[in-house]
Design an enzyme around this catalytic site. Structure first.
Site, PDB file in Angstrom:
ATOM      1  N   ASP A   4       0.853  -1.193   0.000  1.00  0.00           N
ATOM      2  CA  ASP A   4       0.000   0.000   0.000  1.00  0.00           C
ATOM      3  C   ASP A   4       0.881   1.233   0.000  1.00  0.00           C
ATOM      4  O   ASP A   4       2.112   1.143   0.056  1.00  0.00           O
ATOM      5  CB  ASP A   4      -0.939  -0.002   1.214  1.00  0.00           C
ATOM      6  CG  ASP A   4      -2.287   0.658   0.894  1.00  0.00           C
ATOM      7  OD1 ASP A   4      -2.291   1.691   0.186  1.00  0.00           O
ATOM      8  OD2 ASP A   4      -3.328   0.152   1.348  1.00  0.00           O
ATOM      9  N   GLY A   8       4.335   1.151  -1.811  1.00  0.00           N
ATOM     10  CA  GLY A   8       4.289   1.289  -3.262  1.00  0.00           C
ATOM     11  C   GLY A   8       2.920   1.737  -3.725  1.00  0.00           C
ATOM     12  O   GLY A   8       1.966   1.834  -2.954  1.00  0.00           O
ATOM     13  N   ASP A   9       2.851   1.997  -5.015  1.00  0.00           N
ATOM     14  CA  ASP A   9       1.633   2.450  -5.681  1.00  0.00           C
ATOM     15  C   ASP A   9       1.312   1.427  -6.754  1.00  0.00           C
ATOM     16  O   ASP A   9       2.094   1.239  -7.695  1.00  0.00           O
ATOM     17  CB  ASP A   9       1.883   3.830  -6.300  1.00  0.00           C
ATOM     18  CG  ASP A   9       0.690   4.382  -7.068  1.00  0.00           C
ATOM     19  OD1 ASP A   9      -0.189   3.602  -7.460  1.00  0.00           O
ATOM     20  OD2 ASP A   9       0.656   5.606  -7.287  1.00  0.00           O
ATOM     21  N   PHE A  10       0.180   0.742  -6.639  1.00  0.00           N
ATOM     22  CA  PHE A  10      -0.066  -0.350  -7.582  1.00  0.00           C
ATOM     23  C   PHE A  10      -0.306   0.121  -9.005  1.00  0.00           C
ATOM     24  O   PHE A  10      -0.306  -0.678  -9.935  1.00  0.00           O
ATOM     25  CB  PHE A  10      -1.163  -1.309  -7.114  1.00  0.00           C
ATOM     26  CG  PHE A  10      -2.498  -0.715  -6.736  1.00  0.00           C
ATOM     27  CD1 PHE A  10      -3.152   0.205  -7.526  1.00  0.00           C
ATOM     28  CD2 PHE A  10      -3.121  -1.150  -5.569  1.00  0.00           C
ATOM     29  CE1 PHE A  10      -4.393   0.698  -7.181  1.00  0.00           C
ATOM     30  CE2 PHE A  10      -4.367  -0.652  -5.205  1.00  0.00           C
ATOM     31  CZ  PHE A  10      -5.010   0.271  -6.020  1.00  0.00           C
ATOM     32  N   HIS A  29     -13.323  -2.605  -7.448  1.00  0.00           N
ATOM     33  CA  HIS A  29     -14.569  -1.834  -7.603  1.00  0.00           C
ATOM     34  C   HIS A  29     -14.343  -0.322  -7.531  1.00  0.00           C
ATOM     35  O   HIS A  29     -15.260   0.452  -7.821  1.00  0.00           O
ATOM     36  CB  HIS A  29     -15.622  -2.286  -6.593  1.00  0.00           C
ATOM     37  CG  HIS A  29     -15.333  -1.932  -5.160  1.00  0.00           C
ATOM     38  ND1 HIS A  29     -16.204  -2.275  -4.144  1.00  0.00           N
ATOM     39  CD2 HIS A  29     -14.302  -1.276  -4.557  1.00  0.00           C
ATOM     40  CE1 HIS A  29     -15.727  -1.839  -2.995  1.00  0.00           C
ATOM     41  NE2 HIS A  29     -14.581  -1.240  -3.219  1.00  0.00           N
TER      42      HIS A  29
END
Length: 334
Positions: A198, A224-226, A244
């Protein structure tokens, strides 16, 4: 919220149209922290009124309405929490879900008042703004994490039972906040090494949460940044209540990145409040409308749609099963 009861009279229609009022009765109880005020005690309407600083005009009828819902009990004019309220709505209880109710009252209930505008324009009616910037605000971050814990707190034990973890050594929760879901997995399966992937702002909260649960060292945080960074390598990747939030194009991209991160034999678990191909139950449809009201591109989706994204990414096999009473779990193997 099944709709199998026939709507045949004006009274049925009036009852349906007034459901918003009972929602506000319950959401206000969470907002005022009524259930915590009644922890391990009974109180008269007057005592509740004084404790919460309320006016006498509406207090008793409000409490009686909560008796009708089953959240309160009344005996000899004194009110107490029902077993469900004591378990789930007392702040600090292990299974507390009041964080979601508080967030609903603060954000979702006002947004529904502008639902017609969303139907006309497609635009959300509630949006906190830039999520990354808001994470630097302690009050917002605490409310957000409490809401996330409310959701993962009851799904974590379900996921620990729903999948056979014996063949895997490691699991990473993508977008796992402060690790509440992973905490249930590693407590139930002592051989598992847990990870949370995250944004970096979550890491101090993750460390605090793991320490409070006595799980320091059982799970690691991977910042991190997905959207911009590779996903962590683990035997199992989880995307729960993640897809979603995003557009279909972004969902395809995220499923594809999960496929790239997994070794052959690795598994992707996706769960959400998925909707049915043929509408039969309103509850998850309302959750999907929640997403439309609060995000730019988010909505719920069908299991078939998710399986199609998995096939496009390269997953050869996937299966669908319930996860608890409301969610759907899809298991895909590389």
């Amino acid at each position: 919220m099944a709709t199998d009861a026939p709507i045949s009279t004006p009274a049925d229609i009036f009852r349906l149209a007034n459901m918003y009022a009972m929602s506000k009765v319950v959401l206000t109880a969470a907002e005022l922290d009524l259930f915590t005020a009644l922890k391990d005690t009974q109180a008269s309407a007057e005592e509740v009124r004084e404790r919460l600083g309320l006016h006498p005009r509406a207090t008793k009828q409000w409490l009686d309405a909560l008796v009708v819902t089953g959240l309160l009990q009344r005996e000899n004019g004194r009110y107490a929490n029902s077993p469900a309220a004591a378990r789930f709505l007392v702040r600090g209880a292990p299974a507390y879900v009041g964080g979601f109710l508080s967030r609903s009252g603060e954000m979702l209930y006002p947004a529904w008042g502008k639902f017609a505008d969303t139907l006309r324009t497609g635009a959300p009616q509630a949006n906190d703004g830039d999520f990354r910037l808001l994470l630097d605000k302690p009050a917002f971050l605490d409310r957000f994490l409490t809401m996330m814990d409310s959701l993962s707190g009851h799904l974590g034990p379900e996921l620990a039972k729903a999948y056979d973890w014996t063949a895997h050594d490691s699991v990473a929760d993508v977008g796992g906040a402060r690790g509440n879901l992973v905490s249930h997995l590693v407590k139930a399966h002592l051989h598992l090494k847990g990870m949370v992937f995250d944004l970096p702002q979550m890491e101090p909260k993750f460390d605090e949460h793991m320490a409070a649960l006595g799980l320091t060292g059982r799970a690691a945080f991977v910042p991190g940044d997905f959207f911009n960074d590779p996903m962590p390598q683990a035997d199992v990747l989880i995307m729960g209540h993640v897809l979603h939030d995003w557009s279909e194009e972004e969902r395809r991209m995220l499923v594809g990145k999960a496929y790239q991160a997994l070794a052959p034999g690795g598994v992707l678990l996706v769960y959400d409040r998925m909707i049915e191909e043929e509408p039969a139950d309103a509850e998850n449809l309302l959750v999907s409308l929640h997403m439309i009201l609060t995000t730019t591109d988010g909505t719920e989706y069908t299991p078939g749609e998710c399986q199609a994204w998995m096939r496009e990414a390269g997953f050869q096999n996937s299966s669908v099963q319930p996860l608890g009473p409301t969610d759907t779990l899809i298991i895909a193997t590389k």
